[in-house]
Write a protein that holds these residues in place. Structure first.
Motif, short mmCIF file in Angstrom:
data_model
loop_
_atom_site.label_atom_id
_atom_site.label_comp_id
_atom_site.label_asym_id
_atom_site.label_seq_id
_atom_site.Cartn_x
_atom_site.Cartn_y
_atom_site.Cartn_z
N HIS A 109 0.84 -1.21 0.00
CA HIS A 109 0.00 0.00 0.00
C HIS A 109 0.87 1.25 0.00
N ASP A 110 1.92 1.25 0.82
CA ASP A 110 2.82 2.41 0.86
C ASP A 110 3.49 2.63 -0.49
N MET A 111 3.89 1.54 -1.15
CA MET A 111 4.58 1.66 -2.43
C MET A 111 3.61 2.08 -3.55
N GLN A 112 2.34 1.76 -3.41
CA GLN A 112 1.36 2.25 -4.38
C GLN A 112 1.34 3.77 -4.37
N ILE A 113 1.34 4.34 -3.18
CA ILE A 113 1.36 5.80 -3.06
C ILE A 113 2.67 6.36 -3.60
N GLU A 114 3.80 5.68 -3.29
CA GLU A 114 5.10 6.12 -3.79
C GLU A 114 5.13 6.14 -5.31
N LEU A 115 4.60 5.10 -5.94
CA LEU A 115 4.60 5.02 -7.40
C LEU A 115 3.73 6.12 -8.02
N GLN A 116 2.58 6.38 -7.42
CA GLN A 116 1.72 7.44 -7.92
C GLN A 116 2.42 8.79 -7.85
N ASN A 117 3.02 9.07 -6.70
CA ASN A 117 3.72 10.35 -6.53
C ASN A 117 4.90 10.45 -7.50
N LEU A 118 5.63 9.35 -7.65
CA LEU A 118 6.78 9.34 -8.54
C LEU A 118 6.35 9.60 -9.99
N GLN A 119 5.28 8.95 -10.41
CA GLN A 119 4.81 9.12 -11.79
C GLN A 119 4.40 10.57 -12.04
N ARG A 120 3.72 11.18 -11.08
CA ARG A 120 3.32 12.58 -11.25
C ARG A 120 4.53 13.50 -11.30
N ASN A 121 5.55 13.19 -10.48
CA ASN A 121 6.73 14.06 -10.42
C ASN A 121 7.59 13.98 -11.68
N VAL A 122 7.78 12.77 -12.22
CA VAL A 122 8.68 12.63 -13.38
C VAL A 122 7.93 12.83 -14.69
N GLY A 123 6.58 12.66 -14.68
CA GLY A 123 5.80 12.91 -15.88
C GLY A 123 5.95 11.87 -16.97
N ILE A 124 6.50 10.71 -16.64
CA ILE A 124 6.68 9.64 -17.62
C ILE A 124 5.45 8.73 -17.63
N THR A 125 5.09 8.23 -18.79
CA THR A 125 3.98 7.28 -18.89
C THR A 125 4.36 5.98 -18.20
N PHE A 126 3.49 5.51 -17.30
CA PHE A 126 3.68 4.24 -16.60
C PHE A 126 2.64 3.25 -17.11
N LEU A 127 3.09 2.03 -17.38
CA LEU A 127 2.15 0.94 -17.69
C LEU A 127 2.38 -0.18 -16.68
N LEU A 128 1.36 -0.46 -15.89
CA LEU A 128 1.42 -1.48 -14.85
C LEU A 128 0.64 -2.71 -15.28
N VAL A 129 1.28 -3.88 -15.19
CA VAL A 129 0.59 -5.15 -15.40
C VAL A 129 0.32 -5.76 -14.03
N THR A 130 -0.94 -6.12 -13.77
CA THR A 130 -1.29 -6.69 -12.47
C THR A 130 -2.55 -7.54 -12.59
N HIS A 131 -2.71 -8.48 -11.66
CA HIS A 131 -3.97 -9.21 -11.54
C HIS A 131 -4.74 -8.73 -10.32
N ASP A 132 -4.19 -7.73 -9.60
CA ASP A 132 -4.77 -7.21 -8.37
C ASP A 132 -5.67 -6.02 -8.72
N GLN A 133 -6.98 -6.21 -8.65
CA GLN A 133 -7.92 -5.17 -9.04
C GLN A 133 -7.79 -3.93 -8.16
N GLU A 134 -7.58 -4.12 -6.85
CA GLU A 134 -7.45 -2.97 -5.95
C GLU A 134 -6.25 -2.12 -6.34
N GLU A 135 -5.14 -2.78 -6.67
CA GLU A 135 -3.93 -2.09 -7.08
C GLU A 135 -4.18 -1.27 -8.34
N ALA A 136 -4.81 -1.87 -9.33
CA ALA A 136 -5.07 -1.18 -10.59
C ALA A 136 -6.02 0.00 -10.41
#
Length: 374
Positions: A178-205
């Motif tokens: 959960h903490d890393m989900q927030i970290e990834l969101q913040n990181l993506q907004r800060n660097v402005g790079i397109t992120f593509l996440l592959v997951t089977h976890d609906q909550e994560e997506a």
């Protein structure tokens, strides 16, 4: 004058991938908008990781074309594509320290950047992932979350057009994930790079993405915002995969005032709305009525249910699970079978219901989604 459409960072046009007689990906069309956070979501074997590998260049499509920022890269190998990938198990080099792991990609370039430039880039990358001062550490001295950040820094130091994430949080415990989900969101907004996440976890997506693409059997079933997928699924598969839902089989009747009448089993009737994401069912169609557990009201008696109810009945409590802010009940109806109800802690009932209690259940018309049965 019409403004020209922005070129997507990655596009699939009719992309398929076959392994012998097995079709892993089947005629997928997909665009990743610049600066977006997109998730490919689906069960194991649905084709999401194969799509990721074709974006990275580790696999080539059997049919169709892959574009990166407007350039056709079909057939172009991975090392010549402006993308980087973070693997599920990070793939860090245990014999190298953190700084050497992060700088590995830069040191493979020809010509190689000057040493001072590499050191500065490493410091900036580690600062981005909040690991400043960790450059001399060995990989085995780091926690799972820190190793994941090193893998992110190693990918981001090359400033890729798109960062591909192959279930990077799967190995972490629940709180750290959960903490890393927030970290990834913040990181993506800060660097402005397109992120593509592959997951089977609906909550994560749903919690991380601007846009979610649902896959099944190699096909893209539906793409949209998390809210669109949750509130307006195109079929029962999406409604069941994104969140939890109860399904009741029936036959569509007449539509009136935006609501579709549905005949359920043994003369029971309800009404609901059609999804805005797909064509509405016609009279006589076999349908599924989808009702989210949190939209079903629970009361001690029918007289205690609100007036605006499209369906009401009596059921028996089979099981109860306390979830903190909610209580989840498994209830059974003589003809509708078993289904799930979630009541908020400050719900409409004066007390928690016990296993074996007879209760009244009901839902308003807008809570029922009428979907054509596949």
């Amino acid at each position: 004058m019409t403004k020209p459409a922005a070129i997507p960072d990655i596009s699939f046009r009719g992309v398929s991938k076959r392994y012998g007689d097995v079709v892993a990906v089947d005629k997928v069309d997909l665009d990743l908008s610049k600066g977006s956070f997109v998730s490919l979501l689906g069960p194991s074997g649905c084709g999401k990781t194969t799509c990721l590998r074709m974006m990275a260049g580790f696999e080539q499509p059997s049919a169709g074309e892959v574009f990166i920022r407007g350039d056709n890269v079909t057939g172009v190998p991975a090392y010549r594509r402006p993308v980087n990938m973070v693997f599920q198990h990070y793939a860090l080099f245990p014999h190298l320290n953190v700084a050497d792991n992060v700088s590995y990609g830069l040191r493979q370039r020809s010509p190689r950047p000057p040493r001072e430039g590499i050191a500065k880039a490493v410091d900036e990358a580690l600062s981005m992932v909040r690991l400043s001062g960790y450059g001399a550490r060995r990989i085995w001295e780091l926690s799972g979350g820190q190793q994941q950040r090193v893998a992110l820094a190693r990918a981001l130091i090359n400033r890729p057009a798109v960062l591909l994430l192959d279930e990077p949080l799967a190995a972490l415990d629940r709180k750290l994930r959960h903490d890393m989900q927030i970290e990834l969101q913040n990181l993506q907004r800060n660097v402005g790079i397109t992120f593509l996440l592959v997951t089977h976890d609906q909550e994560e997506a749903l919690s991380m993405s601007d846009r979610v693409c649902i896959m099944k059997d190699g096909r893209l079933v539906q793409a949209g915002t998390p809210r669109e997928l949750y509130d307006e699924p195109v079929n029962g598969y999406v409604a069941d995969f994104v969140g939890k839902s109860n399904f009741f089989a029936g036959t569509a009747g007449q539509a009136s005032d935006g609501l579709i009448k549905v005949a359920l089993v043994d003369g029971m009737k309800t009404a609901g709305r059609a999804s805005r994401s797909t064509a509405p069912p016609r009279q006589g169609d076999a349908v599924l009525v989808s009702v989210r557990p949190e939209r079903i009201r629970l009361a001690a008696a029918e007289r205690d249910l609100p007036n605006q109810i499209a369906f009401r009945a009596e059921a028996k409590v089979l099981n109860r699970i306390f979830l903190g802010e909610q209580t989840e009940y498994l209830v059974a109806h003589d003809r509708l079978g078993e289904f799930m109800v979630r009541s908020p802690r400050q719900g409409n009932q004066a007390r928690a219901f016990e296993i074996g209690d007879r209760v009244a259940i009901g839902w308003p018309p807008d809570a029922a989604l009428v979907l054509i049965k596949d």
